[in-house]
Design a protein around this motif. Structure first.
Motif, PDB file in Angstrom:
ATOM      1  N   CYS B  91       0.907  -1.104  -0.510  1.00 11.14           N
ATOM      2  CA  CYS B  91       0.102   0.359  -0.569  1.00 11.14           C
ATOM      3  C   CYS B  91       1.076   1.423  -0.042  1.00 11.14           C
ATOM      4  O   CYS B  91       0.425   2.664  -0.400  1.00 11.14           O
ATOM      5  CB  CYS B  91      -0.890  -0.094   0.954  1.00 11.14           C
ATOM      6  N   ILE B  92       1.609   1.306   0.396  1.00 13.36           N
ATOM      7  CA  ILE B  92       2.765   2.234   0.606  1.00 13.36           C
ATOM      8  C   ILE B  92       3.179   2.874  -0.970  1.00 13.36           C
ATOM      9  O   ILE B  92       3.399   4.426  -1.324  1.00 13.36           O
ATOM     10  CB  ILE B  92       4.114   2.366   1.591  1.00 13.36           C
ATOM     11  N   THR B  93       3.244   2.307  -1.468  1.00 13.88           N
ATOM     12  CA  THR B  93       3.568   2.685  -3.408  1.00 13.88           C
ATOM     13  C   THR B  93       2.012   3.439  -3.522  1.00 13.88           C
ATOM     14  O   THR B  93       2.574   4.739  -4.093  1.00 13.88           O
ATOM     15  CB  THR B  93       3.079   2.032  -4.629  1.00 13.88           C
ATOM     16  N   GLY B  97       2.400   7.588  -4.258  1.00 10.17           N
ATOM     17  CA  GLY B  97       2.355   7.432  -5.619  1.00 10.17           C
ATOM     18  C   GLY B  97       2.483   7.423  -6.262  1.00 10.17           C
ATOM     19  O   GLY B  97       2.524   6.988  -8.135  1.00 10.17           O
ATOM     20  N   SER B  98       4.212   6.428  -6.437  1.00  8.32           N
ATOM     21  CA  SER B  98       4.791   5.709  -7.707  1.00  8.32           C
ATOM     22  C   SER B  98       5.579   4.146  -6.792  1.00  8.32           C
ATOM     23  O   SER B  98       6.061   4.540  -5.864  1.00  8.32           O
ATOM     24  CB  SER B  98       5.354   7.012  -8.512  1.00  8.32           C
ATOM     25  N   LYS B  99       6.018   3.389  -7.466  1.00 10.37           N
ATOM     26  CA  LYS B  99       6.425   2.363  -6.879  1.00 10.37           C
ATOM     27  C   LYS B  99       8.093   3.179  -6.296  1.00 10.37           C
ATOM     28  O   LYS B  99       8.830   2.448  -6.241  1.00 10.37           O
ATOM     29  CB  LYS B  99       6.785   1.506  -7.568  1.00 10.37           C
ATOM     30  N   GLU B 100       8.973   3.892  -7.622  1.00  9.44           N
ATOM     31  CA  GLU B 100       9.532   4.702  -8.042  1.00  9.44           C
ATOM     32  C   GLU B 100      10.507   4.984  -5.840  1.00  9.44           C
ATOM     33  O   GLU B 100      11.386   5.417  -5.692  1.00  9.44           O
ATOM     34  CB  GLU B 100      10.141   5.327  -8.985  1.00  9.44           C
ATOM     35  N   ARG B 101       8.981   5.766  -5.998  1.00 13.09           N
ATOM     36  CA  ARG B 101       9.641   7.018  -4.842  1.00 13.09           C
ATOM     37  C   ARG B 101       9.534   6.217  -3.605  1.00 13.09           C
ATOM     38  O   ARG B 101      10.378   6.107  -2.770  1.00 13.09           O
ATOM     39  CB  ARG B 101       7.908   8.076  -4.992  1.00 13.09           C
ATOM     40  N   TYR B 102       8.631   4.721  -3.893  1.00  7.50           N
ATOM     41  CA  TYR B 102       8.468   4.322  -2.355  1.00  7.50           C
ATOM     42  C   TYR B 102       9.884   3.480  -2.541  1.00  7.50           C
ATOM     43  O   TYR B 102      10.848   3.715  -0.959  1.00  7.50           O
ATOM     44  CB  TYR B 102       7.511   3.023  -2.855  1.00  7.50           C
ATOM     45  N   LEU B 103       9.900   3.066  -3.401  1.00  7.98           N
ATOM     46  CA  LEU B 103      11.639   1.747  -3.510  1.00  7.98           C
ATOM     47  C   LEU B 103      12.723   3.019  -2.806  1.00  7.98           C
ATOM     48  O   LEU B 103      13.538   2.680  -2.240  1.00  7.98           O
ATOM     49  CB  LEU B 103      11.991   1.607  -4.779  1.00  7.98           C
ATOM     50  N   ASP B 104      12.981   4.055  -3.568  1.00  9.99           N
ATOM     51  CA  ASP B 104      13.619   5.531  -3.161  1.00  9.99           C
ATOM     52  C   ASP B 104      13.549   5.951  -1.565  1.00  9.99           C
ATOM     53  O   ASP B 104      14.970   6.231  -0.784  1.00  9.99           O
ATOM     54  CB  ASP B 104      13.782   6.560  -3.939  1.00  9.99           C
TER      55      ASP B 104
END
Lengths: 225, 248
Positions: B91-93, B97-104
């Motif tokens: 859910c955090i993605t 707003g994006s999987k890239e921001r979550y991963l970062d």
């Protein structure tokens, strides 16, 4: 019931003070330190593994049994130093993968492997490729056991195996992976040697690798002769 | 277009806000928060049952308010309507707003607990799910008194210390502000939680763009997996996170 049989029982039941007392008693009766493992500790932890599989034991039971086993091995360890007839089944470097801080599963695996006679080098949590490679080299590891609880961190297992390859250590070790999101097919896809679905499975896997290596060595000896 | 959304109630406020603004007509079924705690097979069974309940001919698509969620959607099969799932680990993605921001963010902050309105107000601590939760099944959520009764005081002390280590590596609570909060009360609760554990507190501005795009469409391949009728979801674990299972 012999003292070693009693020791086995109290380890299974997680009674650490009794394990300590019975270990001392058996030593006083003349039991050799090296005989405690095959005679009590390893069969006790095998039974704990079996009960865990059968859902008779859960994490608390496993933790207290491992604690009782440790109460015994802590007395034995100094007595075994320098005794070349008692060697660990193999050295396992373990840890949770980079980015992952969930370590209870890894701790249980480490305890069960230790109970099965393996030497454990526990690198803790959030283990990056450099730390892993250093430990494998320094400790002369035979096994690497990595765990992940999250799909976000599981992907880092691939990097850990690649780092072992780059360091020229991949052939030296068998890599075992596990943790909630990890599957057999994932283990295969990243080039791990095996997947343990739970702690007893990890012990089984490590034993299988040892048996295979022993068969390989005896075949090589026959080939040389 | 008429769509059916099946979602974890963790997104209750966010999806209600997105649906209110959507160009589409969305009907929604929220499932209890915490399905990831009952293990992947049970989680899948519950979501599959919800998907199977949908009368497909009434809808252009069935939308899923779930991520990969520890493999909880692996094996999910679309009914006779296409199924749309965000490419997200969890859910955090969707909150960021994006999987890239979550991963970062995740890579820079490994020991973080996230809080949102849904995390703070949804779910039940003593309902049916809590009894089924893996933590309960594994015996790691027992109180000191329960441990003492079962294993004696000496072992109970040891177990409390060992089991307490489950969260001992966490160091921070990050409150994700989604713009759906009525006031500062949710943020205050998250802040108090951090203070009570002597953890760091941080606030991140969330991004409901991915949530809005799920209910609005069209679904860009890089952000969503569109599962055609009858096809099944598999885990990818690479940048796409989820993919279609190979056909037999």
């Amino acid at each position: 019931m012999s003292t070693l049989d009693e020791l086995k029982e109290v380890i299974i039941n997680g009674n650490a003070p009794a394990a300590k007392r019975l270990t001392e008693a058996a030593l006083n009766q003349g039991t050799r330190p090296g005989d405690f493992f095959a005679g009590a500790i390893i069969p006790a932890m095998d039974e704990v593994g079996r009960r865990m599989r059968e859902c008779e034991f859960f994490i608390p039971e496993v933790l207290i049994a491992a604690r009782a086993a440790r109460a015994s091995t802590e007395i034995l360890k100094p007595l075994l130093a320098g005794d070349s007839s008692v060697r660990p089944a193999g050295t396992v470097v373990c840890g949770t993968i980079k980015g992952d801080l969930h370590d209870i599963g890894k701790n249980i695996v480490a305890m069960m492997l230790e109970g099965a006679g393996f030497r454990i080098v526990d690198l803790g949590v959030d283990v990056g490729p450099e730390k892993l490679v250093d430990a494998v080299r320094r400790e002369g590891a035979d096994f690497v056991a990595l765990s992940a609880l999250l799909t976000t961190t599981m992907v880092n297992m691939k990097g850990a195996i690649e780092a072992l390859i780059a360091a020229g250590l991949r052939q030296q070790v068998k890599v075992m992976v596990g943790g909630a999101p990890v599957t057999e097919s994932w283990a295969q896809s990243i080039g791990a040697d095996g997947y343990g679905k739970d702690a007893p499975a990890a012990v089984e896997l490590a034993r299988r690798f040892i048996a295979e290596a022993a068969r390989g060595m005896s075949a090589a000896r026959r080939g040389a002769a | 277009m008429r769509m059916k959304l099946i979602s974890c109630e963790i997104f209750y406020r966010e999806f209600c806000a997105a649906i209110a603004r959507s160009v589409n007509t969305i009907e929604v079924e929220f499932l209890t928060k915490g399905l990831h705690d009952v293990g992947a097979p049970d989680m899948l069974a519950r979501i599959q049952a919800a998907v199977d309940r949908v009368e497909g001919s009434r809808y252009h698509a069935v939308l899923l308010g779930y991520g990969l969620c520890n493999n909880g959607v692996v094996g999910l099969t679309a009914g006779d309507t296409q199924l749309v799932i965000p490419r997200a680990h969890d859910c955090i993605t969707l909150f960021l707003g994006s999987k890239e921001r979550y991963l970062d963010y995740f890579q820079g902050h490994p020991g973080v607990f996230f809080e949102t309105t849904g995390w703070l107000e949804r779910g039940e601590s003593d309902g049916e799910l809590s009894q089924l939760a893996l933590g309960k099944k594994l015996g790691i959520t027992a109180s000191f008194d329960e441990l003492t009764a079962r294993y004696g005081e000496d072992n109970a002390r040891y177990l409390q210390e060992e089991l307490g280590r489950l969260t001992s590596h966490y160091r921070q609570i990050t409150f994700i502000e989604m713009g759906v909060e009525p006031d500062l009360s949710f943020e205050s609760r998250a802040r108090e939680k951090a203070e009570s554990r002597a953890w760091k507190f941080e606030k991140q501005r969330g991004d409901s763009g991915l949530i809005q795009r799920l209910v609005d469409g069209p679904w860009d391949e890089s952000e969503f997996l569109v599962v055609p009728p009858g096809r099944t979801v598999a885990a990818d674990y690479n940048s796409g996170i989820i993919c279609l299972s190979a056909t037999e």
